[in-house]
Motif scaffolding. Structure first.
Motif, mmCIF file in Angstrom:
data_model
loop_
_atom_site.group_PDB
_atom_site.id
_atom_site.type_symbol
_atom_site.label_atom_id
_atom_site.label_comp_id
_atom_site.label_asym_id
_atom_site.label_seq_id
_atom_site.Cartn_x
_atom_site.Cartn_y
_atom_site.Cartn_z
ATOM 1 N N PHE A 47 0.688 -1.174 -0.186
ATOM 2 C CA PHE A 47 0.263 0.129 0.106
ATOM 3 C C PHE A 47 0.938 1.087 -0.315
ATOM 4 O O PHE A 47 2.097 1.404 0.265
ATOM 5 N N VAL A 48 0.757 2.263 -0.962
ATOM 6 C CA VAL A 48 0.851 3.288 -1.452
ATOM 7 C C VAL A 48 0.346 4.399 -0.162
ATOM 8 O O VAL A 48 0.946 4.915 0.122
ATOM 9 N N ALA A 49 -0.758 5.052 -1.073
ATOM 10 C CA ALA A 49 -1.443 6.276 -0.892
ATOM 11 C C ALA A 49 -2.851 5.489 -1.638
ATOM 12 O O ALA A 49 -3.412 4.526 -1.842
ATOM 13 N N GLY A 50 -3.863 6.752 -0.532
ATOM 14 C CA GLY A 50 -5.226 6.224 -0.636
ATOM 15 C C GLY A 50 -6.145 7.424 -0.715
ATOM 16 O O GLY A 50 -5.981 8.581 -0.038
ATOM 17 N N ILE A 51 -7.049 8.142 -0.668
ATOM 18 C CA ILE A 51 -7.855 9.353 -0.664
ATOM 19 C C ILE A 51 -9.759 8.559 -0.600
ATOM 20 O O ILE A 51 -9.982 7.787 -1.105
ATOM 21 N N SER A 52 -10.751 9.298 0.173
ATOM 22 C CA SER A 52 -11.408 8.928 0.301
ATOM 23 C C SER A 52 -12.628 9.355 -1.354
ATOM 24 O O SER A 52 -11.610 10.159 -1.685
ATOM 25 N N ALA A 98 -9.322 0.828 -7.065
ATOM 26 C CA ALA A 98 -10.630 1.343 -6.417
ATOM 27 C C ALA A 98 -11.906 -0.408 -6.450
ATOM 28 O O ALA A 98 -12.180 -1.451 -7.460
ATOM 29 N N PRO A 99 -12.693 0.312 -5.931
ATOM 30 C CA PRO A 99 -12.760 0.784 -4.560
ATOM 31 C C PRO A 99 -12.273 0.216 -3.903
ATOM 32 O O PRO A 99 -12.033 -0.515 -3.489
ATOM 33 N N LEU A 100 -11.086 0.625 -2.244
ATOM 34 C CA LEU A 100 -11.157 0.696 -1.901
ATOM 35 C C LEU A 100 -11.457 -0.476 -0.922
ATOM 36 O O LEU A 100 -12.079 -0.141 0.373
ATOM 37 N N ALA A 101 -11.537 -1.367 -0.473
ATOM 38 C CA ALA A 101 -12.536 -2.135 0.552
ATOM 39 C C ALA A 101 -12.102 -1.086 1.706
ATOM 40 O O ALA A 101 -13.734 -1.503 2.674
ATOM 41 N N SER A 102 -11.647 -0.612 2.748
ATOM 42 C CA SER A 102 -11.231 -0.058 3.510
ATOM 43 C C SER A 102 -9.909 1.044 4.000
ATOM 44 O O SER A 102 -9.280 0.768 2.300
ATOM 45 N N ALA A 103 -9.192 1.664 4.679
ATOM 46 C CA ALA A 103 -8.262 2.647 4.035
ATOM 47 C C ALA A 103 -7.145 2.277 3.485
ATOM 48 O O ALA A 103 -6.797 3.227 2.776
ATOM 49 N N TYR A 104 -6.725 0.990 4.345
ATOM 50 C CA TYR A 104 -5.402 0.659 3.882
ATOM 51 C C TYR A 104 -6.139 -0.796 2.704
ATOM 52 O O TYR A 104 -4.493 -1.779 2.897
ATOM 53 N N VAL A 105 -6.736 -1.173 2.613
ATOM 54 C CA VAL A 105 -7.303 -2.585 1.916
ATOM 55 C C VAL A 105 -7.725 -2.491 0.789
ATOM 56 O O VAL A 105 -8.379 -1.726 0.545
ATOM 57 N N SER A 106 -7.105 -3.258 -0.437
ATOM 58 C CA SER A 106 -7.272 -3.240 -1.933
ATOM 59 C C SER A 106 -8.737 -3.458 -1.718
ATOM 60 O O SER A 106 -9.083 -4.602 -2.022
ATOM 61 N N GLY A 107 -9.363 -3.658 -3.366
ATOM 62 C CA GLY A 107 -10.810 -3.690 -3.953
ATOM 63 C C GLY A 107 -10.308 -4.073 -5.117
ATOM 64 O O GLY A 107 -9.384 -5.330 -5.315
ATOM 65 N N GLN A 108 -11.582 -4.261 -5.693
ATOM 66 C CA GLN A 108 -11.863 -5.060 -7.150
ATOM 67 C C GLN A 108 -10.698 -5.088 -8.331
ATOM 68 O O GLN A 108 -10.980 -5.626 -8.889
ATOM 69 N N TYR A 109 -10.940 -3.924 -8.087
ATOM 70 C CA TYR A 109 -10.001 -3.165 -9.693
ATOM 71 C C TYR A 109 -8.808 -2.939 -9.447
ATOM 72 O O TYR A 109 -9.042 -2.439 -8.690
ATOM 73 N N TRP A 110 -7.772 -2.959 -11.037
ATOM 74 C CA TRP A 110 -6.340 -2.998 -10.849
ATOM 75 C C TRP A 110 -6.510 -2.263 -12.070
ATOM 76 O O TRP A 110 -7.153 -2.809 -13.098
ATOM 77 N N GLY A 111 -5.602 -1.556 -12.512
ATOM 78 C CA GLY A 111 -5.158 -0.735 -13.852
ATOM 79 C C GLY A 111 -4.106 -1.859 -14.174
ATOM 80 O O GLY A 111 -3.557 -2.557 -13.740
ATOM 81 N N GLN A 112 -3.294 -1.294 -15.767
ATOM 82 C CA GLN A 112 -1.876 -1.969 -15.930
ATOM 83 C C GLN A 112 -0.985 -1.863 -14.996
ATOM 84 O O GLN A 112 0.055 -2.420 -15.520
#
Length: 120
Positions: A47-52, A98-112
């Protein structure tokens, strides 16, 4: 169909700066937290950074605090990662998520992913 497309990676000298962009389509980005992660071959994705969704809350990994800044422009469906004072250990493939599952946890979709190389 959700798509996340990263851009802005490249080769930079130590101490330099880069700005990464993540363009989201198929997703009303203002409703979702978005994050940046990075990965070095043979290592776990970090994890690097996240934003609401509204941009009011921002989170950073310990290794980048004070050097990286995450921001978003919901009118452009784009999230940015401004990276300053880059170090060789920042070298990695950077992914938008996106969307992040929580503040520091990844969600379903990734870029390349986009490669960032910090080297003299």
């Amino acid at each position: 169909q959700v798509q996340l497309v990263e851009s802005g990676g490249g080769l930079v000298r130590p101490g330099g700066s880069l700005r990464l962009s993540c363009l989201a389509s198929g997703l009303t980005s203002s409703r979702y937290a978005v994050g940046w992660f990075r990965q070095v071959p043979g290592m776990q994705r970090e994890f690097v950074a996240g934003i609401s969704g509204g941009g009011g809350n921002r989170y950073y990994g310990d290794s980048v605090k004070g050097r990286f800044t995450i921001s978003r422009d919901n009118a452009k469906n784009t999230v940015y990662l401004q990276m300053n004072s880059l170090k060789p250990e920042d070298t990695a493939v950077y992914y938008c998520n996106a969307p992040l599952a929580s503040a520091y946890v990844s969600g379903q979709y990734w870029g390349q992913g986009t490669q960032v190389t910090v080297s003299s």
